[in-house]
Scaffold this motif. Structure first.
Motif, PDB file in Angstrom:
ATOM      1  N   GLY A  47       0.830  -1.197   0.000  1.00 18.81           N
ATOM      2  CA  GLY A  47       0.000   0.000   0.000  1.00 18.81           C
ATOM      3  C   GLY A  47       0.865   1.247   0.000  1.00 18.81           C
ATOM      4  O   GLY A  47       2.011   1.223  -0.460  1.00 18.81           O
ATOM      5  N   ALA A  48       0.303   2.331   0.514  1.00 22.48           N
ATOM      6  CA  ALA A  48       1.077   3.571   0.619  1.00 22.48           C
ATOM      7  C   ALA A  48       2.247   3.349   1.571  1.00 22.48           C
ATOM      8  O   ALA A  48       2.258   2.402   2.363  1.00 22.48           O
ATOM      9  N   ASP A  49       3.245   4.237   1.495  1.00 21.98           N
ATOM     10  CA  ASP A  49       4.434   4.089   2.337  1.00 21.98           C
ATOM     11  C   ASP A  49       4.040   3.845   3.791  1.00 21.98           C
ATOM     12  O   ASP A  49       3.253   4.602   4.371  1.00 21.98           O
ATOM     13  N   PHE A  50       4.579   2.793   4.379  1.00 18.53           N
ATOM     14  CA  PHE A  50       4.285   2.496   5.770  1.00 18.53           C
ATOM     15  C   PHE A  50       5.557   2.057   6.484  1.00 18.53           C
ATOM     16  O   PHE A  50       6.496   1.545   5.874  1.00 18.53           O
ATOM     17  N   ARG A  51       5.569   2.282   7.776  1.00 15.24           N
ATOM     18  CA  ARG A  51       6.655   1.817   8.625  1.00 15.24           C
ATOM     19  C   ARG A  51       6.155   0.645   9.455  1.00 15.24           C
ATOM     20  O   ARG A  51       4.962   0.516   9.696  1.00 15.24           O
ATOM     21  N   TYR A  52       7.065  -0.191   9.891  1.00 17.84           N
ATOM     22  CA  TYR A  52       6.678  -1.304  10.755  1.00 17.84           C
ATOM     23  C   TYR A  52       7.733  -1.511  11.829  1.00 17.84           C
ATOM     24  O   TYR A  52       8.897  -1.137  11.675  1.00 17.84           O
ATOM     25  N   ARG A  53       7.267  -2.087  12.931  1.00 15.91           N
ATOM     26  CA  ARG A  53       8.173  -2.401  14.030  1.00 15.91           C
ATOM     27  C   ARG A  53       8.289  -3.917  14.142  1.00 15.91           C
ATOM     28  O   ARG A  53       7.302  -4.608  14.406  1.00 15.91           O
ATOM     29  N   ALA A  54       9.496  -4.411  13.923  1.00 13.76           N
ATOM     30  CA  ALA A  54       9.794  -5.834  14.069  1.00 13.76           C
ATOM     31  C   ALA A  54      10.606  -5.998  15.347  1.00 13.76           C
ATOM     32  O   ALA A  54      11.769  -5.585  15.398  1.00 13.76           O
ATOM     33  N   ASP A  55       9.978  -6.554  16.377  1.00 16.61           N
ATOM     34  CA  ASP A  55      10.593  -6.611  17.700  1.00 16.61           C
ATOM     35  C   ASP A  55      10.933  -5.183  18.141  1.00 16.61           C
ATOM     36  O   ASP A  55      10.043  -4.367  18.248  1.00 16.61           O
ATOM     37  N   ALA A  56      12.200  -4.874  18.335  1.00 18.44           N
ATOM     38  CA  ALA A  56      12.567  -3.537  18.798  1.00 18.44           C
ATOM     39  C   ALA A  56      13.016  -2.615  17.669  1.00 18.44           C
ATOM     40  O   ALA A  56      13.331  -1.452  17.909  1.00 18.44           O
ATOM     41  N   THR A  91       5.830  -2.373   0.020  1.00 21.98           N
ATOM     42  CA  THR A  91       5.385  -3.766   0.099  1.00 21.98           C
ATOM     43  C   THR A  91       6.443  -4.584   0.808  1.00 21.98           C
ATOM     44  O   THR A  91       7.647  -4.280   0.729  1.00 21.98           O
ATOM     45  N   ARG A  92       6.002  -5.587   1.525  1.00 22.63           N
ATOM     46  CA  ARG A  92       6.931  -6.478   2.214  1.00 22.63           C
ATOM     47  C   ARG A  92       6.218  -7.795   2.463  1.00 22.63           C
ATOM     48  O   ARG A  92       5.034  -7.830   2.798  1.00 22.63           O
ATOM     49  N   THR A  93       6.979  -8.885   2.304  1.00 23.93           N
ATOM     50  CA  THR A  93       6.449 -10.228   2.558  1.00 23.93           C
ATOM     51  C   THR A  93       7.270 -10.898   3.642  1.00 23.93           C
ATOM     52  O   THR A  93       8.499 -10.869   3.610  1.00 23.93           O
ATOM     53  N   TRP A  94       6.560 -11.488   4.609  1.00 26.03           N
ATOM     54  CA  TRP A  94       7.203 -12.253   5.674  1.00 26.03           C
ATOM     55  C   TRP A  94       6.829 -13.723   5.529  1.00 26.03           C
ATOM     56  O   TRP A  94       5.656 -14.051   5.323  1.00 26.03           O
ATOM     57  N   THR A  95       7.820 -14.586   5.651  1.00 24.01           N
ATOM     58  CA  THR A  95       7.595 -16.030   5.543  1.00 24.01           C
ATOM     59  C   THR A  95       7.993 -16.692   6.849  1.00 24.01           C
ATOM     60  O   THR A  95       9.068 -16.413   7.396  1.00 24.01           O
ATOM     61  N   LEU A  96       7.124 -17.562   7.349  1.00 26.07           N
ATOM     62  CA  LEU A  96       7.422 -18.242   8.595  1.00 26.07           C
ATOM     63  C   LEU A  96       8.278 -19.481   8.333  1.00 26.07           C
ATOM     64  O   LEU A  96       7.977 -20.278   7.448  1.00 26.07           O
ATOM     65  N   ARG A  97       9.331 -19.613   9.114  1.00 22.73           N
ATOM     66  CA  ARG A  97      10.186 -20.789   9.063  1.00 22.73           C
ATOM     67  C   ARG A  97      10.118 -21.485  10.420  1.00 22.73           C
ATOM     68  O   ARG A  97      10.670 -21.003  11.412  1.00 22.73           O
ATOM     69  N   ALA A  98       9.412 -22.576  10.458  1.00 12.99           N
ATOM     70  CA  ALA A  98       9.180 -23.285  11.715  1.00 12.99           C
ATOM     71  C   ALA A  98      10.465 -23.941  12.208  1.00 12.99           C
ATOM     72  O   ALA A  98      11.198 -24.566  11.440  1.00 12.99           O
ATOM     73  N   GLY A  99      10.738 -23.783  13.491  1.00 12.95           N
ATOM     74  CA  GLY A  99      11.911 -24.420  14.095  1.00 12.95           C
ATOM     75  C   GLY A  99      13.221 -24.001  13.460  1.00 12.95           C
ATOM     76  O   GLY A  99      14.162 -24.790  13.391  1.00 12.95           O
ATOM     77  N   ALA A 100      13.320 -22.736  13.023  1.00 15.49           N
ATOM     78  CA  ALA A 100      14.482 -22.302  12.251  1.00 15.49           C
ATOM     79  C   ALA A 100      15.721 -22.057  13.097  1.00 15.49           C
ATOM     80  O   ALA A 100      16.835 -22.102  12.590  1.00 15.49           O
ATOM     81  N   TRP A 101      15.548 -21.802  14.392  1.00 13.37           N
ATOM     82  CA  TRP A 101      16.733 -21.513  15.207  1.00 13.37           C
ATOM     83  C   TRP A 101      16.586 -22.150  16.581  1.00 13.37           C
ATOM     84  O   TRP A 101      15.485 -22.426  17.046  1.00 13.37           O
ATOM     85  N   GLY A 102      17.730 -22.408  17.203  1.00 12.40           N
ATOM     86  CA  GLY A 102      17.736 -23.073  18.494  1.00 12.40           C
ATOM     87  C   GLY A 102      18.173 -22.131  19.598  1.00 12.40           C
ATOM     88  O   GLY A 102      19.122 -21.360  19.437  1.00 12.40           O
ATOM     89  N   LEU A 103      17.479 -22.182  20.715  1.00 10.84           N
ATOM     90  CA  LEU A 103      17.803 -21.363  21.879  1.00 10.84           C
ATOM     91  C   LEU A 103      17.852 -22.274  23.099  1.00 10.84           C
ATOM     92  O   LEU A 103      16.955 -23.105  23.298  1.00 10.84           O
TER      93      LEU A 103
END
Length: 291
Positions: free
Chosen positions: A246-255, A263-275
């Motif tokens: 859409g029109a120019d937008f800002r987003y907050r990802a975590d901090a 435009t932006r696309t986010w893809t989920l990666r299940a179990g991608a990292w270990g903690l």
């Protein structure tokens, strides 16, 4: 899930990277974490001066398991670096939260006390967690908010009033405020023209004003919540990919605040990292382990 691998001599091999912000804000917690980790493992302690040296130290970790001593921003920086190196799947990350902002670490299940967190590094288990990755190679561990919420309004700055009559006047005004019921303030609600798609299905289009979009990973899926001005009930969906345009937008990802973008696309990666988390960890809402 799996326990940390010990070295051949029986001691774990750790690379303890202490974020400079943590050293400045809470040196005592840093010292405690170093003592506990060094007593229970073979720990190489690194004190990078800034983000560039932080990245170099992490890249030269070899077979040592990285342990970050720092706040949420240090954790995010580390995961982003390992993601760009395509090294997230190769091992696990450990964290001792030290600093002002540790809400993300807490939500992930990491103890926020230095002793408990350091012991979890030594005795905990590795759990695989989900990750949201965008089309610019950015990562999201917790909440994604579109548009970015405005900064919290701070208190009014003082006018530099001197002592004497000015302080008396200030006291009188404070007394009046306690006796007079304040007039309720009506906050303006801003809307945005955004198109939101989940796995290619349009959830909200440009002709429907959007107040907010929230995305987070829950149980191997991206949970999407859209609030519009047309309905009191939010639009919800679960998907593996989310596209907002859409029109120019800002987003907050975590901090981190990002934008403006169109435009932006986010893809989920299940179990991608270990903690590494305490062996007694039991997820209760919010962020969920991917496996």
């Amino acid at each position: 899930m799996s326990a940390p691998e010990p070295a051949e001599n029986g001691a774990q091999q750790l690379l303890v990277v202490i974020d400079p912000v943590a050293r400045r804000t809470d040196g005592e917690s840093v010292r405690i974490a170093k003592d506990v980790l060094s007593a229970g493992a073979t720990a190489k302690i690194c004190l990078p001066d800034g983000p560039a040296e932080f990245a170099r130290v992490l890249a030269r970790r070899g077979s040592r398991r990285p342990v970050v001593v720092g706040d949420d921003r240090a954790l995010l920086r580390t995961v982003a670096l390992l993601h760009r190196e395509r090294e997230l799947a190769a091992g696990a990350l450990s964290l001792v939260p030290v600093g002002v902002s540790v809400d993300l670490a807490r939500s992930l299940g990491v103890p926020t006390g230095a002793v408990a967190a350091a012991r979890a590094v030594l005795d905990g288990v590795v759990r695989r967690l989900d990750l949201l990755v965008d089309d610019s190679d950015g990562v999201v561990l917790g909440d994604l908010r579109i548009p970015a919420p405005p900064p919290a309004a701070g208190g009014r700055a003082g006018r530099g009033e001197g002592a004497g009559g000015s302080s008396v006047w200030h006291t009188c005004r404070s007394l009046v405020r306690t006796l007079v019921k304040p007039v309720p303030q009506v906050l303006a609600v801003h809307t945005h023209r955004l198109r939101v798609e989940a796995d290619g299905v349009v959830l909200s289009d440009l002709d429907e004003p959007v107040e907010a979009v929230t995305v987070r990973s829950v149980g191997g899926r991206a949970e999407i919540v859209i609030r519009t001005s047309a309905s009191a009930e939010p639009i919800t969906a679960s998907a593996l990919s989310v596209t907002v345009s859409g029109a120019d937008f800002r987003y907050r990802a975590d901090a981190a605040l990002t934008g403006p973008v169109r435009t932006r696309t986010w893809t989920l990666r299940a179990g991608a990292w270990g903690l590494t988390l305490p062996s007694t960890f039991s997820p209760a809402g919010g962020l969920q382990p991917g496996r």
